[in-house]
Motif scaffolding. Structure first.
Motif, mmCIF file in Angstrom:
data_model
loop_
_atom_site.group_PDB
_atom_site.id
_atom_site.type_symbol
_atom_site.label_atom_id
_atom_site.label_comp_id
_atom_site.label_asym_id
_atom_site.label_seq_id
_atom_site.Cartn_x
_atom_site.Cartn_y
_atom_site.Cartn_z
ATOM 1 N N ALA A 131 -6.053 9.490 -8.125
ATOM 2 C CA ALA A 131 -4.605 9.463 -7.878
ATOM 3 C C ALA A 131 -3.884 8.987 -9.127
ATOM 4 N N THR A 132 -2.624 9.378 -9.249
ATOM 5 C CA THR A 132 -1.789 8.913 -10.346
ATOM 6 C C THR A 132 -0.456 8.412 -9.801
ATOM 7 N N LEU B 287 0.816 -1.214 0.000
ATOM 8 C CA LEU B 287 0.000 0.000 0.000
ATOM 9 C C LEU B 287 0.849 1.263 0.000
ATOM 10 N N SER B 288 2.156 1.123 -0.050
ATOM 11 C CA SER B 288 3.032 2.290 0.056
ATOM 12 C C SER B 288 3.230 3.023 -1.259
ATOM 13 N N VAL B 289 3.062 2.348 -2.396
ATOM 14 C CA VAL B 289 3.262 2.998 -3.693
ATOM 15 C C VAL B 289 2.180 2.571 -4.673
ATOM 16 N N GLY B 290 1.973 3.401 -5.694
ATOM 17 C CA GLY B 290 1.001 3.086 -6.733
ATOM 18 C C GLY B 290 -0.285 3.867 -6.588
ATOM 19 N N ALA B 291 -0.908 4.163 -7.726
ATOM 20 C CA ALA B 291 -2.130 4.962 -7.728
ATOM 21 C C ALA B 291 -3.253 4.311 -6.930
ATOM 22 N N SER B 292 -3.448 3.018 -7.108
ATOM 23 C CA SER B 292 -4.525 2.330 -6.394
ATOM 24 C C SER B 292 -4.269 2.293 -4.894
#
Length: 247
Positions: free
Chosen positions: A186-187, A137-142
């Motif tokens: 988010a992107t 959950l630390s990186v990425g748009a989702s």
């Protein structure tokens, strides 16, 4: 009480063995032992029990294990009437046809996100999304969407988790999540892996509960920051339709 704890621990270990197959369709005894972190003799006993009950099967020619028919028998009785991965598939295909990029559906599972459905782009060069993949959950748009629109307690718990990457400053991430909540999407641009980009929006039920994150992903040379901003309204609109479908 001690015997009860041992029994529960045995069940946990057996489930850990089965979960190995979420990241590969077949594994050898040593590979499973290394993944689970248990002695091979313990894994051998667990596999023997699982094989006896039909949850795994062993290929005599390779000595590797794979999931057995009992898994299929159980999955056949899953309720599909309220399964988002089934209910939202037509809308995901519609968005794929509109943007011609890979569409994914993610849900949060504690400190990870899990891809529960994917529709691949038809373009020759595309992001290939594997259903069942677990990502941090630390990186990425989702990931950002699943944190930005989660209950404050959930966000705080994830950000304060000892496993949170030390190089990601919590205060900076928290500010970024506030900005995402205000923007509605988010992107991410080459955050998790080089050459990949994604944009995502939240899916809410009619009661306002966050259900999932809807993601559009593709090569970063095609899914540029400007292109993602251009696609954002379509992604948000599709997420809203999906929330209406879920009821």
């Amino acid at each position: 009480m001690e015997e009860e704890k041992k029994t529960v621990r045995a069940v946990e270990r057996a489930l850990d063995v089965l979960l190995c197959f979420a990241s590969g369709h077949e594994w050898g005894l040593t590979e499973i032992a290394n993944k689970v972190g248990l002695h091979k003799s313990t894994i051998h006993r667990l596999l023997a029990t699982l094989e006896d009950k039909g949850f795994v099967t062993r290929d005599p020619s390779t000595e590797k294990y794979r999931l057995g028919l009992s898994i299929l028998e159980l999955s056949a009785h899953l309720s599909r009437s309220d399964d988002p991965s089934v209910m939202l598939l037509p809308e995901m295909e519609r968005l794929r046809d509109q943007l011609n990029e890979t569409i994914s559906l993610y849900v949060r599972d504690r400190t990870e996100r899990v891809r529960i459905q994917a529709v691949q782009s038809t373009q020759a060069i595309r992001r290939v999304a594997t259903v069942g993949a677990r990502l941090p959950l630390s990186v990425g748009a989702s990931s950002k969407v699943l944190l930005a629109f989660a209950d404050p307690g959930v966000r705080d718990a994830v950000l304060s988790d000892p496993a949170w990457p030390a190089q990601l400053e919590r205060e900076s991430i928290a500010k970024q999540l506030d900005d995402i909540a205000a923007a509605g999407y988010a992107t991410s641009f080459e955050e998790r892996e080089p050459g990949a980009a994604a944009a995502a929006a939240p899916i809410f039920s009619r009661s306002g509960k966050l259900v999932a994150a809807l993601s559009v992903s593709g090569p970063s040379n095609r899914l540029t920051p400007d292109r993602m901003r251009e696609y954002a309204p379509a992604i948000i609109e599709a997420a809203h339709r999906m929330g209406t479908i879920l009821g």
